[in-house]
Write a protein that holds these residues in place. Structure first.
Motif, PDB file in Angstrom:
ATOM      1  N   LEU A 129     -39.334  -7.352  -6.097  1.00 35.38           N
ATOM      2  CA  LEU A 129     -38.599  -7.998  -6.919  1.00 35.38           C
ATOM      3  C   LEU A 129     -38.333  -7.274  -8.317  1.00 35.38           C
ATOM      4  N   VAL A 130     -37.462  -6.591  -8.527  1.00 34.84           N
ATOM      5  CA  VAL A 130     -37.325  -5.667  -9.809  1.00 34.84           C
ATOM      6  C   VAL A 130     -37.216  -6.556 -11.105  1.00 34.84           C
ATOM      7  N   ALA A 131     -36.229  -7.402 -10.950  1.00 33.55           N
ATOM      8  CA  ALA A 131     -36.121  -8.243 -12.389  1.00 33.55           C
ATOM      9  C   ALA A 131     -35.684  -9.541 -12.084  1.00 33.55           C
ATOM     10  N   ALA A 132     -35.764 -10.281 -12.958  1.00 34.22           N
ATOM     11  CA  ALA A 132     -35.163 -11.844 -12.922  1.00 34.22           C
ATOM     12  C   ALA A 132     -34.146 -11.873 -14.119  1.00 34.22           C
ATOM     13  N   GLN A 133     -32.780 -12.107 -13.898  1.00 35.96           N
ATOM     14  CA  GLN A 133     -31.635 -11.955 -14.822  1.00 35.96           C
ATOM     15  C   GLN A 133     -31.359 -13.623 -15.330  1.00 35.96           C
ATOM     16  N   PRO A 134     -31.660 -13.926 -16.388  1.00 37.80           N
ATOM     17  CA  PRO A 134     -31.070 -15.280 -16.879  1.00 37.80           C
ATOM     18  C   PRO A 134     -29.675 -15.132 -17.300  1.00 37.80           C
ATOM     19  N   ASN A 135     -28.736 -15.796 -16.808  1.00 42.68           N
ATOM     20  CA  ASN A 135     -27.481 -15.841 -17.230  1.00 42.68           C
ATOM     21  C   ASN A 135     -27.098 -17.357 -17.991  1.00 42.68           C
ATOM     22  N   VAL A 136     -26.511 -17.242 -19.149  1.00 40.64           N
ATOM     23  CA  VAL A 136     -26.005 -18.299 -19.933  1.00 40.64           C
ATOM     24  C   VAL A 136     -24.465 -18.329 -19.962  1.00 40.64           C
ATOM     25  N   HIS A 137     -23.909 -19.174 -19.647  1.00 39.00           N
ATOM     26  CA  HIS A 137     -22.373 -19.289 -19.624  1.00 39.00           C
ATOM     27  C   HIS A 137     -21.780 -19.554 -20.844  1.00 39.00           C
ATOM     28  N   GLY A 138     -22.385 -20.115 -21.880  1.00 37.92           N
ATOM     29  CA  GLY A 138     -21.775 -20.358 -23.137  1.00 37.92           C
ATOM     30  C   GLY A 138     -20.970 -21.450 -23.169  1.00 37.92           C
ATOM     31  N   ALA A 164     -22.950 -27.327 -19.676  1.00 39.29           N
ATOM     32  CA  ALA A 164     -23.759 -26.200 -19.536  1.00 39.29           C
ATOM     33  C   ALA A 164     -24.155 -25.881 -18.116  1.00 39.29           C
ATOM     34  N   ARG A 165     -23.806 -24.487 -17.709  1.00 39.59           N
ATOM     35  CA  ARG A 165     -24.271 -23.925 -16.513  1.00 39.59           C
ATOM     36  C   ARG A 165     -25.171 -22.787 -16.741  1.00 39.59           C
ATOM     37  N   GLU A 166     -26.195 -22.813 -16.130  1.00 39.17           N
ATOM     38  CA  GLU A 166     -27.377 -21.506 -16.046  1.00 39.17           C
ATOM     39  C   GLU A 166     -27.538 -21.147 -14.951  1.00 39.17           C
ATOM     40  N   SER A 167     -28.016 -19.902 -14.619  1.00 38.98           N
ATOM     41  CA  SER A 167     -28.512 -19.302 -13.599  1.00 38.98           C
ATOM     42  C   SER A 167     -29.623 -18.465 -13.823  1.00 38.98           C
ATOM     43  N   LEU A 168     -30.365 -18.003 -12.643  1.00 35.83           N
ATOM     44  CA  LEU A 168     -31.217 -16.892 -12.738  1.00 35.83           C
ATOM     45  C   LEU A 168     -31.091 -16.021 -11.290  1.00 35.83           C
ATOM     46  N   ASN A 169     -30.916 -14.773 -11.468  1.00 36.54           N
ATOM     47  CA  ASN A 169     -30.428 -13.752 -10.638  1.00 36.54           C
ATOM     48  C   ASN A 169     -31.931 -13.148 -10.306  1.00 36.54           C
ATOM     49  N   LEU A 170     -32.218 -13.267  -8.991  1.00 36.49           N
ATOM     50  CA  LEU A 170     -33.335 -12.379  -8.651  1.00 36.49           C
ATOM     51  C   LEU A 170     -33.151 -11.327  -7.737  1.00 36.49           C
ATOM     52  N   ARG A 171     -33.507 -10.124  -8.240  1.00 33.68           N
ATOM     53  CA  ARG A 171     -32.738  -8.791  -7.835  1.00 33.68           C
ATOM     54  C   ARG A 171     -34.016  -8.016  -6.983  1.00 33.68           C
ATOM     55  N   PHE A 172     -33.685  -7.891  -5.782  1.00 33.78           N
ATOM     56  CA  PHE A 172     -34.494  -7.392  -5.023  1.00 33.78           C
ATOM     57  C   PHE A 172     -34.135  -5.764  -4.531  1.00 33.78           C
ATOM     58  N   GLY A 173     -35.054  -5.187  -4.494  1.00 34.34           N
ATOM     59  CA  GLY A 173     -34.784  -3.701  -4.014  1.00 34.34           C
ATOM     60  C   GLY A 173     -33.642  -2.939  -5.010  1.00 34.34           C
ATOM     61  N   LEU A 174     -33.589  -1.679  -4.640  1.00 32.04           N
ATOM     62  CA  LEU A 174     -32.949  -0.847  -5.302  1.00 32.04           C
ATOM     63  C   LEU A 174     -32.072   0.153  -4.344  1.00 32.04           C
ATOM     64  N   HIS A 175     -30.794   0.449  -4.540  1.00 31.96           N
ATOM     65  CA  HIS A 175     -30.021   1.155  -3.691  1.00 31.96           C
ATOM     66  C   HIS A 175     -30.198   2.917  -4.191  1.00 31.96           C
ATOM     67  N   SER A 176     -29.970   3.555  -3.089  1.00 32.02           N
ATOM     68  CA  SER A 176     -30.184   5.100  -3.495  1.00 32.02           C
ATOM     69  C   SER A 176     -28.783   5.503  -3.669  1.00 32.02           C
ATOM     70  N   ALA A 177     -28.899   6.520  -4.386  1.00 34.53           N
ATOM     71  CA  ALA A 177     -27.505   7.420  -4.668  1.00 34.53           C
ATOM     72  C   ALA A 177     -27.065   8.419  -3.583  1.00 34.53           C
ATOM     73  N   GLU A 178     -28.117   8.522  -2.694  1.00 34.40           N
ATOM     74  CA  GLU A 178     -28.010   9.656  -1.546  1.00 34.40           C
ATOM     75  C   GLU A 178     -27.489   9.103  -0.541  1.00 34.40           C
ATOM     76  N   ARG A 179     -26.294   9.738   0.347  1.00 34.83           N
ATOM     77  CA  ARG A 179     -25.757   9.394   1.598  1.00 34.83           C
ATOM     78  C   ARG A 179     -26.878   9.530   2.343  1.00 34.83           C
ATOM     79  N   GLY A 180     -26.819   8.608   3.553  1.00 31.43           N
ATOM     80  CA  GLY A 180     -27.721   8.635   4.594  1.00 31.43           C
ATOM     81  C   GLY A 180     -29.261   8.101   4.389  1.00 31.43           C
ATOM     82  N   ALA A 181     -29.566   7.833   3.139  1.00 29.23           N
ATOM     83  CA  ALA A 181     -30.567   7.417   2.756  1.00 29.23           C
ATOM     84  C   ALA A 181     -30.663   5.706   3.088  1.00 29.23           C
ATOM     85  N   PRO A 182     -31.990   5.164   3.151  1.00 31.10           N
ATOM     86  CA  PRO A 182     -32.043   3.565   3.557  1.00 31.10           C
ATOM     87  C   PRO A 182     -31.310   2.974   2.123  1.00 31.10           C
ATOM     88  N   PHE A 183     -30.296   1.965   2.394  1.00 33.56           N
ATOM     89  CA  PHE A 183     -29.738   1.487   1.406  1.00 33.56           C
ATOM     90  C   PHE A 183     -28.828   2.366   0.509  1.00 33.56           C
TER      91      PHE A 183
END
Length: 332
Positions: free
Chosen positions: A201-210, A287-306
């Motif tokens: 779990l890399v980061a939790a991202q609060p979103n506020v729609h204003g 008002a609507r607000e949400s929280l994104n939970l971002r798991f894992g990171l992609h690789s920039a390399e072709r053929g690498a996992p994700f």
């Protein structure tokens, strides 16, 4: 269809506008028009509403301790719908508030530092995760920016980020995260198991729609501001419809879908739903607000996992065209 977030809202160029047509009024007028357009398309059946085992009552009734209700659709691979136990919703609502409070008003524009719409976001990086620490130290900006704009946007994202301490986490956050991961492991293919770990779990991202109701369909760019192999979005306040545009780059196969998402629910983007679709929001009034939970990171390399190329870039015509283009000759 645009691949990415809509360009940042610009000041309207009108001759001698009346005082009432300030930036906020123009933005809300544009928002209202888009709400009406999409509402009409949904009502006419032009946008397919998922007929899944999923209703607001599923969320309301998900009050058994440690119980998750899983919804699934057959139309888009990788999309899952979750109704969280009420106690777990409260934990994510608390985390959302804590991150916003620690950022002390330093949230940045949802569509980049030039976004004046009023939609904002920030990032709370999780303690004890080497992945989180490494990503926060790196520079990331919207893909649309380059040069000085990209640098300024990366600085704005850094200012809108905070490394959380263990003391900042809500009570029973560990148990809540464990229950969520257990539900996801049961609902997603086995290939995602390495990503569905607490330290991923890399980061939790609060979103506020204003107060705005329409969030334009967009792709979360994996090597830029939209990181995460799996993205879980929890509706911490307010409800509405989630919009999905499947394969917008393919005229023969593109489709528009929507599904209901009440407060206390969550949806998961993985596989095709994350990589080959645009997603947006048509929120209910209020008002609507949400929280994104971002798991894992992609690789920039072709053929690498994700690999970002293997999973995402190859699907999008402009990326494939750029990859196939011959290298530019150096000037003498």
């Amino acid at each position: 269809m645009p691949r990415n977030k809509a360009p940042p809202t610009k000041r309207a160029r009108v001759a001698d506008p009346p005082p009432a047509l300030d930036e906020a009024s123009l933005q809300r007028a544009a928002d209202d028009a888009l709400v009406q357009t999409w509402s009409g398309r949904i009502a006419s059946g032009e946008v397919t509403t998922f007929n899944a085992s999923w209703t607001s009552s599923a969320i309301v009734n998900a009050d058994v301790p440690n119980s998750y209700v899983i919804g699934q659709t057959e139309s888009i691979d990788g999309l899952r719908l979750l109704a969280l136990p009420r106690a777990d919703v409260a934990v994510f609502q608390s985390l959302h508030r804590t991150i916003r409070e620690k950022l002390h008003g330093s949230l940045t524009g949802w569509g980049g530092r030039d976004d004046i719409s009023g939609r904002e976001r920030g990032y709370g990086y999780l303690p004890g995760s080497e992945l989180a620490a490494r990503h926060r130290a790196a520079s990331h900006s919207m893909k649309e920016y380059s040069g000085a704009q990209a640098t300024a946007d990366a600085d704005a994202n850094r200012a809108a980020s905070v490394m959380l301490d263990v003391a900042d986490l809500p009570s029973d956050f560990g148990g809540t995260l464990a229950r969520l991961l257990e539900a996801l492991r049961a609902a997603l293919p086995a290939k995602f198991a390495p990503v569905l770990q607490p330290d991923q779990l890399v980061a939790a991202q609060p979103n506020v729609h204003g107060g705005l109701r329409f969030l334009p369909p967009h792709l979360d760019e994996p090597l830029h501001d939209g990181f995460g192999v799996i993205i879980v979005t929890v509706a911490v306040a307010g409800g509405g419809r989630i919009l999905l545009q499947s394969r917008p780059f393919d005229a023969a196969r593109r489709r528009d879908y929507c599904f209901e998402m009440a407060e206390g629910g969550a949806y998961v983007l993985s596989g095709d739903a994350r990589n080959t679709c645009l997603h947006g929001v048509l929120a209910d009034a209020g008002a609507r607000e949400s929280l994104n939970l971002r798991f894992g990171l992609h690789s920039a390399e072709r053929g690498a996992p994700f690999s970002a190329w293997d999973e995402i870039e190859q699907h999008w015509p402009e990326a494939a065209a750029a990859a196939d283009a011959p290298p530019a000759e150096a000037e003498e």
